[in-house]
Design an enzyme around this catalytic site. Structure first.
Site, PDB file in Angstrom:
ATOM      1  N   LYS A 153       0.851  -1.193   0.000  1.00  0.00           N
ATOM      2  CA  LYS A 153       0.000   0.000   0.000  1.00  0.00           C
ATOM      3  C   LYS A 153       0.884   1.239   0.000  1.00  0.00           C
ATOM      4  O   LYS A 153       1.551   1.543   0.986  1.00  0.00           O
ATOM      5  CB  LYS A 153      -0.903   0.049   1.236  1.00  0.00           C
ATOM      6  CG  LYS A 153      -1.990   1.110   1.069  1.00  0.00           C
ATOM      7  CD  LYS A 153      -2.472   1.727   2.351  1.00  0.00           C
ATOM      8  CE  LYS A 153      -1.689   2.935   2.784  1.00  0.00           C
ATOM      9  NZ  LYS A 153      -1.802   4.118   1.918  1.00  0.00           N
ATOM     10  N   GLY A 206       6.886   4.809   8.321  1.00  0.00           N
ATOM     11  CA  GLY A 206       6.061   5.999   8.476  1.00  0.00           C
ATOM     12  C   GLY A 206       6.252   6.600   9.853  1.00  0.00           C
ATOM     13  O   GLY A 206       7.306   6.425  10.474  1.00  0.00           O
ATOM     14  N   SER A 207       5.226   7.252  10.347  1.00  0.00           N
ATOM     15  CA  SER A 207       5.353   7.976  11.610  1.00  0.00           C
ATOM     16  C   SER A 207       5.352   7.009  12.795  1.00  0.00           C
ATOM     17  O   SER A 207       4.781   5.911  12.728  1.00  0.00           O
ATOM     18  CB  SER A 207       4.193   8.958  11.746  1.00  0.00           C
ATOM     19  OG  SER A 207       2.976   8.250  11.736  1.00  0.00           O
ATOM     20  N   THR A 208       5.968   7.435  13.871  1.00  0.00           N
ATOM     21  CA  THR A 208       6.018   6.609  15.083  1.00  0.00           C
ATOM     22  C   THR A 208       4.605   6.370  15.612  1.00  0.00           C
ATOM     23  O   THR A 208       4.285   5.269  16.080  1.00  0.00           O
ATOM     24  CB  THR A 208       6.915   7.292  16.131  1.00  0.00           C
ATOM     25  OG1 THR A 208       8.251   7.337  15.593  1.00  0.00           O
ATOM     26  CG2 THR A 208       6.939   6.546  17.451  1.00  0.00           C
ATOM     27  N   VAL A 210       1.650   6.116  13.972  1.00  0.00           N
ATOM     28  CA  VAL A 210       0.947   5.051  13.236  1.00  0.00           C
ATOM     29  C   VAL A 210       1.670   3.717  13.444  1.00  0.00           C
ATOM     30  O   VAL A 210       1.030   2.666  13.563  1.00  0.00           O
ATOM     31  CB  VAL A 210       0.815   5.408  11.733  1.00  0.00           C
ATOM     32  CG1 VAL A 210       0.175   4.257  10.964  1.00  0.00           C
ATOM     33  CG2 VAL A 210      -0.023   6.673  11.559  1.00  0.00           C
ATOM     34  N   GLY A 211       2.990   3.753  13.547  1.00  0.00           N
ATOM     35  CA  GLY A 211       3.762   2.528  13.793  1.00  0.00           C
ATOM     36  C   GLY A 211       3.342   1.833  15.077  1.00  0.00           C
ATOM     37  O   GLY A 211       3.191   0.610  15.125  1.00  0.00           O
ATOM     38  N   GLU A 228       9.921   1.056  10.505  1.00  0.00           N
ATOM     39  CA  GLU A 228      10.918   2.107  10.234  1.00  0.00           C
ATOM     40  C   GLU A 228      10.207   3.421  10.481  1.00  0.00           C
ATOM     41  O   GLU A 228       9.316   3.804   9.715  1.00  0.00           O
ATOM     42  CB  GLU A 228      11.402   2.045   8.773  1.00  0.00           C
ATOM     43  CG  GLU A 228      12.141   0.780   8.406  1.00  0.00           C
ATOM     44  CD  GLU A 228      13.568   0.740   8.947  1.00  0.00           C
ATOM     45  OE1 GLU A 228      13.977   1.650   9.680  1.00  0.00           O
ATOM     46  OE2 GLU A 228      14.253  -0.246   8.642  1.00  0.00           O
ATOM     47  N   CYS A 262      13.730  10.690   6.880  1.00  0.00           N
ATOM     48  CA  CYS A 262      13.778  10.222   8.262  1.00  0.00           C
ATOM     49  C   CYS A 262      15.190  10.332   8.831  1.00  0.00           C
ATOM     50  O   CYS A 262      15.359  10.383  10.038  1.00  0.00           O
ATOM     51  CB  CYS A 262      13.299   8.775   8.325  1.00  0.00           C
ATOM     52  SG  CYS A 262      14.124   7.720   7.146  1.00  0.00           S
ATOM     53  N   GLU A 354      10.190  15.910  15.219  1.00  0.00           N
ATOM     54  CA  GLU A 354      10.619  15.731  13.831  1.00  0.00           C
ATOM     55  C   GLU A 354       9.893  16.770  12.971  1.00  0.00           C
ATOM     56  O   GLU A 354       8.666  16.843  12.980  1.00  0.00           O
ATOM     57  CB  GLU A 354      10.248  14.322  13.372  1.00  0.00           C
ATOM     58  CG  GLU A 354      10.727  14.010  11.976  1.00  0.00           C
ATOM     59  CD  GLU A 354      10.418  12.575  11.562  1.00  0.00           C
ATOM     60  OE1 GLU A 354       9.301  12.102  11.856  1.00  0.00           O
ATOM     61  OE2 GLU A 354      11.292  11.941  10.953  1.00  0.00           O
TER      62      GLU A 354
HETATM   63  P1  TAP Z   1       2.306   8.058   8.153  1.00  0.00           P
HETATM   64  O1  TAP Z   1       1.265   9.079   8.215  1.00  0.00           O
HETATM   65  O2  TAP Z   1       2.597   7.259   9.359  1.00  0.00           O
HETATM   66  O3  TAP Z   1       1.899   7.127   6.925  1.00  0.00           O
HETATM   67  C1  TAP Z   1       2.721   6.079   6.471  1.00  0.00           C
HETATM   68  C2  TAP Z   1       1.880   5.064   5.733  1.00  0.00           C
HETATM   69  O4  TAP Z   1       0.984   4.442   6.665  1.00  0.00           O
HETATM   70  C3  TAP Z   1       0.993   5.658   4.645  1.00  0.00           C
HETATM   71  O5  TAP Z   1       0.920   4.758   3.566  1.00  0.00           O
HETATM   72  C4  TAP Z   1      -0.342   5.788   5.353  1.00  0.00           C
HETATM   73  O6  TAP Z   1      -1.419   5.805   4.468  1.00  0.00           O
HETATM   74  C5  TAP Z   1      -0.347   4.523   6.178  1.00  0.00           C
HETATM   75  N1  TAP Z   1      -1.280   4.551   7.312  1.00  0.00           N
HETATM   76  C6  TAP Z   1      -1.816   5.620   7.949  1.00  0.00           C
HETATM   77  N2  TAP Z   1      -2.647   5.217   8.938  1.00  0.00           N
HETATM   78  C7  TAP Z   1      -2.660   3.864   8.916  1.00  0.00           C
HETATM   79  C8  TAP Z   1      -3.307   2.860   9.692  1.00  0.00           C
HETATM   80  N3  TAP Z   1      -4.147   3.176  10.678  1.00  0.00           N
HETATM   81  N4  TAP Z   1      -3.062   1.570   9.408  1.00  0.00           N
HETATM   82  C9  TAP Z   1      -2.208   1.224   8.417  1.00  0.00           C
HETATM   83  N5  TAP Z   1      -1.580   2.125   7.642  1.00  0.00           N
HETATM   84  C10 TAP Z   1      -1.771   3.427   7.889  1.00  0.00           C
HETATM   85  O7  TAP Z   1       3.703   8.671   7.726  1.00  0.00           O
HETATM   86  P2  TAP Z   1       4.039   9.655   6.529  1.00  0.00           P
HETATM   87  O8  TAP Z   1       3.550  11.002   6.914  1.00  0.00           O
HETATM   88  O9  TAP Z   1       3.592   9.081   5.218  1.00  0.00           O
HETATM   89  O10 TAP Z   1       5.621   9.606   6.515  1.00  0.00           O
HETATM   90  C11 TAP Z   1       6.384  10.409   7.306  1.00  0.00           C
HETATM   91  C12 TAP Z   1       6.951   9.646   8.479  1.00  0.00           C
HETATM   92  O11 TAP Z   1       7.620   8.477   8.019  1.00  0.00           O
HETATM   93  C13 TAP Z   1       8.005  10.419   9.231  1.00  0.00           C
HETATM   94  O12 TAP Z   1       7.814  10.283  10.605  1.00  0.00           O
HETATM   95  C14 TAP Z   1       9.293   9.758   8.813  1.00  0.00           C
HETATM   96  O13 TAP Z   1      10.358   9.891   9.716  1.00  0.00           O
HETATM   97  C15 TAP Z   1       8.893   8.363   8.644  1.00  0.00           C
HETATM   98  N6  TAP Z   1       9.838   7.669   7.769  1.00  0.00           N
HETATM   99  C16 TAP Z   1      10.684   6.763   8.316  1.00  0.00           C
HETATM  100  C17 TAP Z   1      11.600   6.143   7.510  1.00  0.00           C
HETATM  101  C18 TAP Z   1      12.524   5.135   8.090  1.00  0.00           C
HETATM  102  S1  TAP Z   1      13.252   4.184   7.045  1.00  0.00           S
HETATM  103  N7  TAP Z   1      12.715   5.021   9.382  1.00  0.00           N
HETATM  104  C19 TAP Z   1      11.656   6.427   6.153  1.00  0.00           C
HETATM  105  C20 TAP Z   1      10.799   7.356   5.653  1.00  0.00           C
HETATM  106  C21 TAP Z   1       9.864   7.970   6.466  1.00  0.00           C
HETATM  107  P3  TAP Z   1      -2.037   7.194   3.940  1.00  0.00           P
HETATM  108  O14 TAP Z   1      -1.093   7.768   2.985  1.00  0.00           O
HETATM  109  O15 TAP Z   1      -3.302   6.796   3.303  1.00  0.00           O
HETATM  110  O16 TAP Z   1      -2.230   8.049   5.164  1.00  0.00           O
END
Ligand code: TAP
Length: 450
Positions: A153, A206-208, A210-211, A228, A262, A354
């Site tokens: 996804k 993704g975000s901590t 949602v993780g 991650e 990240c 962050e």
């Molecule tokens: P999130 O809002 O957490 O979204 C990440 C993914 O999870 C998206 O595909 C999102 O879908 C999905 N998601 C949201 N709610 C969900 C749920 N309840 N159940 C299952 N999946 C769900 O993060 P973001 O804003 O896209 O990314 C930014 C964050 O990612 C930052 O905190 C960044 O540090 C972190 N990140 C970490 C790394 C590593 S490798 N550690 C790399 C890149 C980014 P939708 O798009 O539909 O909301």
């Protein structure tokens, strides 16, 4: 329901993408489970061959994938080309894995004991919007190599390169339904990956916040999970460092991908005795970052991914913020924010949270112990840099900083051949490197009585 995909550089509509429902997600997962059974039985050399062909197909589509990422994510084209090349490299690297996933023969009494690395079945990969294709490949390439099927996804804002990668895989000879990309909402498709019992592992980036939610959901089925998550990495500059080099490279340690990284070194810690000199050197380096049209080959930094995200980043720089200096950004349509250098207090919001944008905070420190203490004063532990000419200090500080990926005298964090992941609330498990396929297997032990 459809998602409208917007070009972040000018706010125009690129295309629309259908969002899957829970029922469609279930159908995709069932199809993946069926495809996986044959894939797991295929000869390892045949699986390797298909993955090599997949890598070749990506290689042949580098420009196309890069152009898609420019339009969908606003990544500068040179960097987007590098990201597509990274996906090819990841596939090539893991194409070797099917023939190297050896178990062990363990000496025991009364017979022979052998271990096997069995594939898990269907793996659900959930990716963020910041590096859509590279992060996707960290999940799907080792998972497929280890004999699994993958449903992926992508983030709602950035599905286009992942969708194209799935087509390239199919064209290269991956069995139908073995690798499916299912665009949709996290709360619908992502959530279903977690609750559907046929999915045996979740790889989430993704975000901590949602993780944590996903990990709690996985606990209900003892589902395997790799996380991650976020970061608040420190770039520590000691007085004995090559200051010119440290200052010239610091902007690229945090402003790459407009800080939507990240691993962004969003806190620069500078030894007090060289703080003023470092800031003098940093200012022209920041003003020199070329921000603008992502389709231009010479551009170093593009726009932020979306208007909502721009508003969040801007909230870290209120009118009374301690701005030391800023770079430039285009005006007009699109989601632009200039590289910005702040000198806040250590306990300011921007020093703790962050930002995920082109905003960096610089702090003086007194000595090595103070630097390590402040570097570790965060719930995160993903990346970081240490600048010093003293090798012993470099080793000492690298061992003391609570972080999964550190770099001495560079800002490099990610290589496909080395493990990547976070300490503390930056994550759980490791991606990339030689052991990644093992994270997509369960060990089976078989005893033969003789
Ligand atoms: P999130 O809002 O957490 O979204 C990440 C993914 O999870 C998206 O595909 C999102 O879908 C999905 N998601 C949201 N709610 C969900 C749920 N309840 N159940 C299952 N999946 C769900 O993060 P973001 O804003 O896209 O990314 C930014 C964050 O990612 C930052 O905190 C960044 O540090 C972190 N990140 C970490 C790394 C590593 S490798 N550690 C790399 C890149 C980014 P939708 O798009 O539909 O909301």
């Amino acid at each position: 329901m459809t998602h409208t995909i917007v070009n972040p550089a000018d706010g125009t509509v690129v295309t629309t993408v259908d969002a899957a429902t829970v029922e469609e997600t279930d159908v995709a997962i069932e199809r993946a489970a069926r495809a996986q059974r044959d894939w797991a039985r295929a000869a390892p050399a045949d699986r390797a061959k298909v993955l090599r062909r997949f890598a070749d197909a990506v290689d042949g589509a580098l420009e196309e994938l890069a152009a898609l990422e420019v339009a969908n994510s606003g990544h500068p084209v040179g960097q987007a080309r590098g990201e597509a090349g990274h996906v090819r490299n990841v596939l090539e690297y893991y194409a070797a894995a099917p023939e190297r996933l050896s178990g062990r023969q363990i000496p025991v009494a009364g017979g022979m004991d052998v271990t096997f690395h069995e594939p898990l079945g269907v793996v659900g990969v959930i990716t963020p919007w910041n590096f859509p294709m590279t992060i996707a490949s960290w999940g799907f390439a080792p998972a497929l190599a280890a004999g699994n099927a993958v449903v992926l996804k992508p983030a709602e804002w950035t599905p286009l390169t992942s969708l194209r990668l799935a087509e390239l895989g199919l064209e290269a000879g991956l069995p139908e339904h073995l690798f499916q990309v299912i665009p949709g909402k996290g709360s619908v498709v992502g959530e279903r990956f977690v609750t559907n019992e046929t999915v045996r592992k979740i790889v989430f980036t993704g975000s901590t916040e949602v993780g944590r939610h996903i990990m709690a959901g996985c606990a209900a089925q003892v589902k395997r999970v790799t996380l991650e998550l976020g970061g608040k990495s420190a770039n520590i500059v000691f007085a004995d460092a090559d200051l010119e080099q440290a200052a010239a490279t610091a902007p690229y340690g945090v402003f790459e991908n407009a800080g939507q990284d990240c691993c962004a070194r969003s806190r620069i810690l500078v030894e007090r005795s060289v703080y003023d000199r470092f800031m003098e050197l940093l200012e022209p380096a920041v003003r020199g970052v070329k921000v603008g049209d992502p389709a231009d080959d010479t551009t170093e930094m593009g726009p932020l991914v979306a208007r909502e995200h721009l508003e969040r980043v801007a909230s870290f720089v209120p009118d009374d913020a301690d701005v030391a200096f800023r770079g430039t950004a285009p005006g007009g349509p699109g989601f632009w924010f200039p590289p910005t250098v702040l000198t806040p207090a250590r306990d300011a919001r921007v020093a703790r949270e962050e930002v995920f944008g082109p905003v960096v905070s610089v702090f003086p420190f007194d000595d090595e112990a103070d630097a390590v203490r402040f570097a570790n004063a965060t719930e995160y532990g993903l990346s970081g840099s240490i600048w010093t000419r003293d090798l012993s200090r470099g080793i000492r500080v690298a061992r003391a900083v609570e972080s999964g990926n550190l770099s001495v005298n560079s800002h490099s964090s990610v290589r496909y051949a080395t493990p990547f992941g976070g300490f503390k609330q930056s994550g759980l498990g490791r991606e990339l490197g030689p052991d990644a396929p093992l994270a997509f297997t369960d060990t089976k032990n078989v005893f033969f009585a003789v």
